[in-house]
Every structure is written in structure tokens, then in C-alpha cells.
Enzyme design. Structure first.
Site, PDB file in Angstrom:
ATOM      1  N   HIS A 116       1.416   5.183   5.428  1.00 56.52           N
ATOM      2  CA  HIS A 116       2.330   4.033   5.389  1.00 56.52           C
ATOM      3  C   HIS A 116       3.788   4.446   5.147  1.00 56.52           C
ATOM      4  CE1 HIS A 116      -1.334   1.273   4.597  1.00 56.52           C
ATOM      5  NE2 HIS A 116      -1.090   1.431   5.878  1.00 56.52           N
ATOM      6  N   SER A 172       0.840  -1.202   0.000  1.00 51.82           N
ATOM      7  CA  SER A 172       0.000   0.000   0.000  1.00 51.82           C
ATOM      8  C   SER A 172       0.871   1.247   0.000  1.00 51.82           C
ATOM      9  CB  SER A 172      -0.887   0.001   1.248  1.00 51.82           C
ATOM     10  OG  SER A 172      -1.469   1.277   1.412  1.00 51.82           O
TER      11      SER A 172
HETATM   12  C1  PLP Z   1      -2.679  -5.125   6.287  1.00 50.99           C
HETATM   13  C2  PLP Z   1      -3.338  -4.145   5.360  1.00 50.99           C
HETATM   14  N1  PLP Z   1      -3.681  -4.539   4.134  1.00 50.99           N
HETATM   15  C3  PLP Z   1      -4.271  -3.673   3.271  1.00 50.99           C
HETATM   16  C4  PLP Z   1      -4.527  -2.368   3.612  1.00 50.99           C
HETATM   17  C5  PLP Z   1      -5.194  -1.461   2.619  1.00 50.99           C
HETATM   18  O1  PLP Z   1      -4.320  -0.581   1.967  1.00 50.99           O
HETATM   19  P1  PLP Z   1      -4.915   0.553   1.033  1.00 50.99           P
HETATM   20  O2  PLP Z   1      -5.595   1.547   1.925  1.00 50.99           O
HETATM   21  O3  PLP Z   1      -3.748   1.170   0.304  1.00 50.99           O
HETATM   22  O4  PLP Z   1      -5.860  -0.107   0.091  1.00 50.99           O
HETATM   23  C6  PLP Z   1      -4.191  -1.922   4.871  1.00 50.99           C
HETATM   24  C7  PLP Z   1      -4.477  -0.537   5.227  1.00 50.99           C
HETATM   25  O5  PLP Z   1      -3.941   0.130   6.004  1.00 50.99           O
HETATM   26  C8  PLP Z   1      -3.581  -2.838   5.779  1.00 50.99           C
HETATM   27  O6  PLP Z   1      -3.269  -2.464   7.012  1.00 50.99           O
END
Ligand code: PLP
Length: 240
Positions: free
Chosen positions: A35, A30
Site C-alpha cells: 500500500h 492499511s
Molecule cells: C479495501 C481494502 N480494505 C481492507 C484491506 C485489508 O488491509 P490489511 O491487509 O492491512 O488488513 C484491503 C487489502 O488490501 C483492501 O483493499
């Protein structure tokens, strides 16, 4: 079982000296702005499987075959669907999740600082864990290969009364937190999995359950000052 690695908030982390994201058939990262690195929104999917790669290229653009960059893949669809305009063949139900040039410029510049920022994040984490009261909180995390996103605060023992007191103490003192750590705790309890996962199935996973009820994320970032971390620990420990 095909392995899909969710490396969304673990950029640069390693397991047995190899970077996470290089083990699975597919891995996803992500670039959401909280992040390790950001393109404001968006992310990245990695795979070394040619067929999956072509499908992913289509997925990110309405499922259209013209986004594939393998002529063989495209021509197969074109010859199988002669009644369709080759420029508009939708092979999959997809969304538009294309990133932009501006996002790419931001992301590529962040990449230059990624390794340095990971070291700072990990240093902050070590200071945080060192400062916690071991009677109240878990401290025995394995930090080898770690690339910390947020401070994990986990109660040693289940205690709903203490949990509620701790949360109101943090709120009162302006500490932002997320209960359940990454993304809402035990996923089996989430509405989108009800009906797919059997009722109460989540009870079979005591560790996920413990984090769900008694675990939090508290923000970490490379420029977080030492004094703030020490004050945070003091505040958390004071609640005894
Ligand atoms: C473990 C995990 N996977 C996926 C995501 C989703 O990422 P995105 O918001 O870029 O779609 C997050 C979001 O913080 C996450 O903590």
C-alpha cells in the site's frame, strides 16, 4: 447510518477538499506493504468518538481493559467485576493486533515521503489511462482528489471470451494482475456473506458485478518507469 470509511488503499485521497478518513465515525487505513505506506503489516483506525476509541484500544490487545487509557472506563469494569483481577479483565473477545516499535519507526519515516509518492502514483495513473484504447477499456475516471493505489483496468463491455484471452496474454507477458480490483470483487458473492446475503442478491448491483468479472488491478508504485507504463498499455491494446 454510522459511516465506517475503508481507506485501506486510498491514503491522502480527498473528497470535496477534505481528506478521506475524516468523514466517518470510524475510518481504517492499511499499512500492508503493497500500500501507499507500510509498517510491513498492520494499520490504523481513526475515530473522534471517545467511547469507540477506548474500545478500539482494548480490541487491539485481547479485549483487555488495561489497554484503555481512560480511568473512568477502566474503573467501571473494575467495580462491576470485583471477583476479577483488575489486570486481567477481558471486556471483549479480541485478538492481539498490536504493532511494534520497529513498525512505528518504518511507518513514521514513510510518512515523510507520502505526499510526494502520491503525486508520483497519480502521474503514473494519468499516463496509464491516457495510453489505453478507449474502444476496449474504461478511461473516464474522475481523478480529482485521487490517491491511486493500483491501475484500474476495466473492460468497456462485458465479454468473457475477451477476458480470458486478456488474462492469458497478461500471464504470458509477466504482468501481475488481480481480477475484481480491491479484495475479490463483489463481496456479496464471497463465502463469508453467503447465508447473510440472499442468494443472487449480488445481481442487483450491476456495477459491482461488472468490476467483479471484467475489472482488474495492475500494480502501481512511485518508482514505476514511464517506459514500462507505455509498454504495458501497448501490450493491453495489442489484443484487439
Ligand atoms: C479495501 C481494502 N480494505 C481492507 C484491506 C485489508 O488491509 P490489511 O491487509 O492491512 O488488513 C484491503 C487489502 O488490501 C483492501 O483493499
Amino acid at each position: 447510518i454510522p459511516l465506517v470509511e475503508d481507506v485501506c488503499e486510498a491514503h491522502g485521497a480527498t473528497f470535496k477538499t477534505r481528506k478521506l478518513g475524516s468523514y466517518g465515525l470510524i475510518s481504517n487505513f492499511s499499512f500492508y506493504y503493497a500500500h501507499h505506506m507500510s509498517t510491513i503489516e498492520g494499520g490504523m483506525v481513526c475515530t473522534d468518538d471517545e467511547e469507540i476509541y477506548q474500545i478500539l484500544r482494548m480490541f487491539r490487545s485481547h479485549g483487555m481493559i488495561r489497554e484503555a487509557n481512560n480511568e473512568e472506563v477502566k474503573n467501571k469494569y473494575i467495580s462491576n467485576y470485583k471477583d476479577l483481577n483488575p489486570d486481567f479483565i477481558f471486556a471483549f473477545p479480541g485478538y492481539n493486533v498490536r504493532n511494534t516499535e520497529v513498525g512505528a519507526v518504518i511507518g513514521r519515516n514513510q510518512l515523510k515521503r507520502l505526499d510526494e509518492n502520491i503525486k508520483k502514483r497519480n502521474k503514473n495513473l494519468a499516463l496509464f489511462l491516457d495510453g489505453l484504447n478507449k474502444k476496449l477499456y474504461r478511461k473516464d475516471f474522475i481523478l480529482e482528489g485521487c490517491s491511486n493505489y493500483a491501475f484500474p483496468l476495466v473492460l468497456k463491455k462485458p465479454d468473457f471470451e475477451f477476458r480470458d484471452r486478456l488474462e492469458s496474454h497478461m500471464r504470458k507477458n509477466g504482468i501481475e494482475f488481480r481480477r475484481g480490483n480491491a479484495g475479490g470483487g463483489n463481496q456479496m458473492r464471497q463465502p463469508y456473506l453467503r447465508g447473510i446475503v440472499k442468494n443472487k442478491e449480488w445481481e442487483k448491483y450491476p456495477e459491482a458485478e461488472h468490476i467483479h468479472h471484467f475489472g482488474w488491478y495492475i500494480g502501481n508504485y512511485p518508482d514505476l518507469e514511464e517506459l514500462k507504463i507505455l509498454n504495458l498499455c501497448k501490450l493491453l491494446n495489442d489484443l484487439y
